[in-house]
Write a protein that holds these residues in place. Structure first.
Motif, PDB file in Angstrom:
ATOM      1  N   PRO A 169      -6.721 -41.461   0.593  1.00  0.00           N
ATOM      2  CA  PRO A 169      -5.357 -41.984   0.694  1.00  0.00           C
ATOM      3  C   PRO A 169      -5.022 -42.472   2.106  1.00  0.00           C
ATOM      4  CG  PRO A 169      -5.347 -39.594   0.700  1.00  0.00           C
ATOM      5  CD  PRO A 169      -6.758 -40.008   0.394  1.00  0.00           C
ATOM      6  N   LYS A 170      -4.329 -43.592   2.150  1.00  0.00           N
ATOM      7  CA  LYS A 170      -3.873 -44.122   3.440  1.00  0.00           C
ATOM      8  C   LYS A 170      -2.569 -43.459   3.876  1.00  0.00           C
ATOM      9  CE  LYS A 170      -5.965 -48.711   2.686  1.00  0.00           C
ATOM     10  NZ  LYS A 170      -6.548 -48.434   1.354  1.00  0.00           N
ATOM     11  N   ARG A 171      -1.912 -42.784   2.941  1.00  0.00           N
ATOM     12  CA  ARG A 171      -0.651 -42.098   3.220  1.00  0.00           C
ATOM     13  C   ARG A 171      -0.487 -40.954   2.236  1.00  0.00           C
ATOM     14  NH1 ARG A 171       2.286 -43.603  -1.048  1.00  0.00           N
ATOM     15  NH2 ARG A 171       1.761 -45.606  -2.026  1.00  0.00           N
ATOM     16  N   MET A 172       0.430 -40.067   2.549  1.00  0.00           N
ATOM     17  CA  MET A 172       0.761 -38.973   1.643  1.00  0.00           C
ATOM     18  C   MET A 172       1.864 -39.446   0.691  1.00  0.00           C
ATOM     19  SD  MET A 172       0.396 -35.844   0.618  1.00  0.00           S
ATOM     20  CE  MET A 172       1.383 -34.764  -0.441  1.00  0.00           C
ATOM     21  N   PRO A 173       1.651 -39.361  -0.626  1.00  0.00           N
ATOM     22  CA  PRO A 173       2.719 -39.750  -1.556  1.00  0.00           C
ATOM     23  C   PRO A 173       3.952 -38.873  -1.360  1.00  0.00           C
ATOM     24  CG  PRO A 173       0.618 -39.474  -2.711  1.00  0.00           C
ATOM     25  CD  PRO A 173       0.437 -38.920  -1.335  1.00  0.00           C
ATOM     26  N   SER A 174       5.099 -39.490  -1.494  1.00  0.00           N
ATOM     27  CA  SER A 174       6.347 -38.736  -1.458  1.00  0.00           C
ATOM     28  C   SER A 174       6.764 -38.370  -2.879  1.00  0.00           C
ATOM     29  CB  SER A 174       7.443 -39.559  -0.774  1.00  0.00           C
ATOM     30  OG  SER A 174       8.670 -38.860  -0.825  1.00  0.00           O
ATOM     31  N   LYS A 175       6.813 -39.394  -3.738  1.00  0.00           N
ATOM     32  CA  LYS A 175       7.139 -39.167  -5.141  1.00  0.00           C
ATOM     33  C   LYS A 175       6.014 -39.752  -5.983  1.00  0.00           C
ATOM     34  CE  LYS A 175      10.911 -39.261  -8.453  1.00  0.00           C
ATOM     35  NZ  LYS A 175      12.230 -39.825  -8.811  1.00  0.00           N
ATOM     36  N   ASN A 193       0.607 -32.095  -5.293  1.00  0.00           N
ATOM     37  CA  ASN A 193       1.780 -31.245  -5.444  1.00  0.00           C
ATOM     38  C   ASN A 193       1.744 -30.085  -4.452  1.00  0.00           C
ATOM     39  OD1 ASN A 193       4.213 -30.520  -7.247  1.00  0.00           O
ATOM     40  ND2 ASN A 193       3.028 -28.620  -7.245  1.00  0.00           N
ATOM     41  N   THR A 194       0.565 -29.492  -4.277  1.00  0.00           N
ATOM     42  CA  THR A 194       0.429 -28.375  -3.329  1.00  0.00           C
ATOM     43  C   THR A 194       0.747 -28.810  -1.908  1.00  0.00           C
ATOM     44  OG1 THR A 194      -1.249 -27.304  -4.713  1.00  0.00           O
ATOM     45  CG2 THR A 194      -1.166 -26.634  -2.405  1.00  0.00           C
ATOM     46  N   LEU A 195       0.399 -30.046  -1.565  1.00  0.00           N
ATOM     47  CA  LEU A 195       0.675 -30.550  -0.220  1.00  0.00           C
ATOM     48  C   LEU A 195       2.106 -31.060  -0.059  1.00  0.00           C
ATOM     49  CD1 LEU A 195      -2.584 -32.407   0.902  1.00  0.00           C
ATOM     50  CD2 LEU A 195      -1.949 -30.009   1.149  1.00  0.00           C
ATOM     51  N   GLY A 196       2.878 -30.999  -1.135  1.00  0.00           N
ATOM     52  CA  GLY A 196       4.298 -31.303  -0.984  1.00  0.00           C
ATOM     53  C   GLY A 196       4.821 -32.530  -1.694  1.00  0.00           C
ATOM     54  N   ALA A 197       3.988 -33.260  -2.418  1.00  0.00           N
ATOM     55  CA  ALA A 197       4.470 -34.436  -3.142  1.00  0.00           C
ATOM     56  C   ALA A 197       5.337 -34.004  -4.324  1.00  0.00           C
ATOM     57  CB  ALA A 197       3.301 -35.282  -3.631  1.00  0.00           C
ATOM     58  N   ASP A 198       6.431 -34.723  -4.552  1.00  0.00           N
ATOM     59  CA  ASP A 198       7.269 -34.526  -5.734  1.00  0.00           C
ATOM     60  C   ASP A 198       6.502 -35.153  -6.898  1.00  0.00           C
ATOM     61  OD1 ASP A 198       9.134 -34.507  -7.737  1.00  0.00           O
ATOM     62  OD2 ASP A 198      10.700 -35.550  -6.614  1.00  0.00           O
ATOM     63  N   ALA A 226       6.387 -23.971 -12.441  1.00  0.00           N
ATOM     64  CA  ALA A 226       6.819 -23.011 -11.417  1.00  0.00           C
ATOM     65  C   ALA A 226       6.464 -23.491 -10.012  1.00  0.00           C
ATOM     66  CB  ALA A 226       6.186 -21.649 -11.685  1.00  0.00           C
ATOM     67  N   GLN A 227       5.392 -24.296  -9.927  1.00  0.00           N
ATOM     68  CA  GLN A 227       4.987 -24.852  -8.638  1.00  0.00           C
ATOM     69  C   GLN A 227       5.776 -26.109  -8.267  1.00  0.00           C
ATOM     70  OE1 GLN A 227       0.620 -25.337  -8.532  1.00  0.00           O
ATOM     71  NE2 GLN A 227       0.523 -23.717 -10.048  1.00  0.00           N
ATOM     72  N   GLY A 228       6.649 -26.548  -9.166  1.00  0.00           N
ATOM     73  CA  GLY A 228       7.494 -27.699  -8.855  1.00  0.00           C
ATOM     74  C   GLY A 228       7.118 -28.983  -9.555  1.00  0.00           C
ATOM     75  N   MET A 229       6.043 -28.988 -10.349  1.00  0.00           N
ATOM     76  CA  MET A 229       5.674 -30.199 -11.091  1.00  0.00           C
ATOM     77  C   MET A 229       6.657 -30.446 -12.231  1.00  0.00           C
ATOM     78  SD  MET A 229       1.599 -30.382 -11.758  1.00  0.00           S
ATOM     79  CE  MET A 229       0.436 -29.676 -10.584  1.00  0.00           C
TER      80      MET A 229
END
Length: 464
Positions: A169-175, A193-198, A226-229
């Protein structure tokens, strides 16, 4: 144009092809292997291995956030995405070079180029030095498969990612939107998701991980949520509208279409076999829905031509490809072989929590007419799991009530991808519930849950 004769020619140097080549060489055959891109194929370079390296980074990151739980202190916990990717690529590169070393060690001729069958015993290879012709009475097709791209969802390297884009990846996905919740889709969803992407996962079937046992799918979904997915089942992405920096996805669910914006989409909706350009149709080799048609010994319509691994159809697993490679090489060398039993091949998904299974699900066993006994044992009843801080998950076993045959085993939780092999061996050796009950499992280990699940099927569980 001169030609070179071999005892066996392998087309494709992935986990099926290179293993077939090595086994053939071990048996005294003069072997050539043809590869158009990377030694080790997709698995080592762009699949199994680099994804596991990235998932390991995500796992450590997750554990660092739990430091206090273990009496430790970790502040300022963060990640460097470029460094995570760099480590993943280094691991892949190390293993790819290892395959090249194995080719030299076993005196296998490596030809880099694009191969095409030009006769029943002839292969034409286009290399950067010109065309070469190789001949053999035995040709093994091991060209693998690639990700299926749906119309309108083709990767662009920016907004819509292929698996290669997701691995570099060239960037971290936000959403993030992940289309498909099979092993590939859910592993990428788990990592980002673990690294923080919605993260939102859309699955066309009625549950995530649809090939798994229903109880495992339900447990995994609960854990993912529960992990936010966000999990949307029985849903379909009808189209995506691309604009600068965003994608608008049209998602159909329950007869209604809603629109939602994402900055990144990963499509993981299956695979197609790499059958193009091989000259299969001209040779009269049958292809069904991008996969070469074979018998249980991997033989095609043409005598002396074999197909192994992903190009030969499901299950699309590296370990299946490797074992088929071994079998075909031994057949060519005149050895007696046993066909592979698809029901004894384990499937592993390295999401968080891990998922692993072999054989029939409970529903499949019932549908096949078996009268069954089912055992379950939870991680929370296991001392090692509690000590590890991994008390979420369970082991499930399915037996034939009349014969005691282990029909299937299903697990969700920490390290189950390592544990499943115990049941794989059990099925291979045709062990019964009595054999497994009388086996002494070491303590304290997670594998004790395997024993307890067997006991539970016969109302004999000790610790639950």
């Amino acid at each position: 144009m001169s030609s070179t004769a071999y005892d066996m020619i392998v087309i494709g140097a992935g986990p099926g092809g290179y293993v077939a080549a090595i086994r053939g060489a071990q048996l005294g055959l003069n072997v050539a292997i043809i590869e158009r891109e990377h030694m080790g194929g997709i698995c080592l370079n762009w699949g199994c291995i680099p994804t596991k390296a990235m998932l390991r980074s995500a796992e450590v990151f997750h554990l660092m956030h739990r430091a206090k739980e273990f009496g430790l202190s970790a502040t300022g916990v963060d990640y460097d995405l470029d460094a995570v990717v760099k480590r993943s690529r280094k691991v892949a590169g190390q293993l790819s070079s290892g395959v090249s070393h194995l080719m030299k060690k076993n005196k296998i001729t490596v030809v880099m180029g694009q191969a095409r069958l030009s006769g029943t015993d002839e292969v034409l290879v286009k290399t950067n030095k010109g065309d070469e012709v190789l001949t053999s009475a035995h040709i093994v097709l091991a060209t693998g498969a690639r990700a299926r791209e749906l119309p309108g969802l083709e990767g662009d390297g920016d907004l819509v990612w292929t698996y290669k884009d997701a691995l570099t990846p060239k960037r971290m996905p936000s959403k993030l939107l992940v289309i498909g919740s099979g092993a590939i889709g859910i592993e990428f969803a788990s990592f980002y998701n673990t690294l923080g992407a919605d993260t939102t996962v859309v699955e066309v079937m009625d549950r995530v991980l649809p090939v798994e046992d229903e109880e495992v799918s339900a447990f995994a979904k609960k854990s993912f949520v529960a992990q936010g997915m966000k999990i949307r089942e029985k849903a379909m992405v009808k189209q995506v509208d691309r604009a600068k920096g965003k994608v608008t996805a049209h998602i159909e669910q329950d007869g209604k279409v809603s629109k939602e914006e994402f900055d990144t989409v990963i499509s993981a909706v299956g695979i197609v076999g790499n059958v193009e350009g091989l000259g299969l149709e001209e040779m009269g080799i049958s292809v069904d829905r991008t996969h070469v048609v074979t018998d249980k010994y991997c033989r095609t319509d043409i005598a002396g031509v074999y197909a192994i691994g992903d190009i030969a159809g499901a299950p699309w697993l590296a370990h299946k490809a490797s074992h088929e490679g071994l079998m075909v090489a031994e057949m060519i060398a005149g050895k007696a072989v046993h066909p592979i039993k698809p029901g004894s091949i384990a499937g592993c998904t390295y999401c968080h929590p891990q998922v692993a299974s072999v054989g029939m699900t409970e529903a499949q066993a019932r549908d096949a007419g078996h009268t069954i006994k089912v055992g379950r044992f939870p991680f929370m009843g296991n001392g090692k799991a509690i000590a590890l801080g991994e008390a979420e998950g369970f082991v499930k076993t399915v037996f034939d009530e009349k014969t005691g045959e282990l029909l299937g085993a299903h697990m969700v939780g920490a390290e189950v991808t390592e544990m499943i092999q115990g049941y794989v061996i059990g099925r291979q050796l045709e062990t019964t519930e009595e054999d497994l009950m009388h086996t002494v499992f070491p303590h304290p280990t997670l594998s004790e849950m395997m024993h307890e699940s067997v006991l539970d099927a016969y109302d004999r569980a000790i610790h639950f």
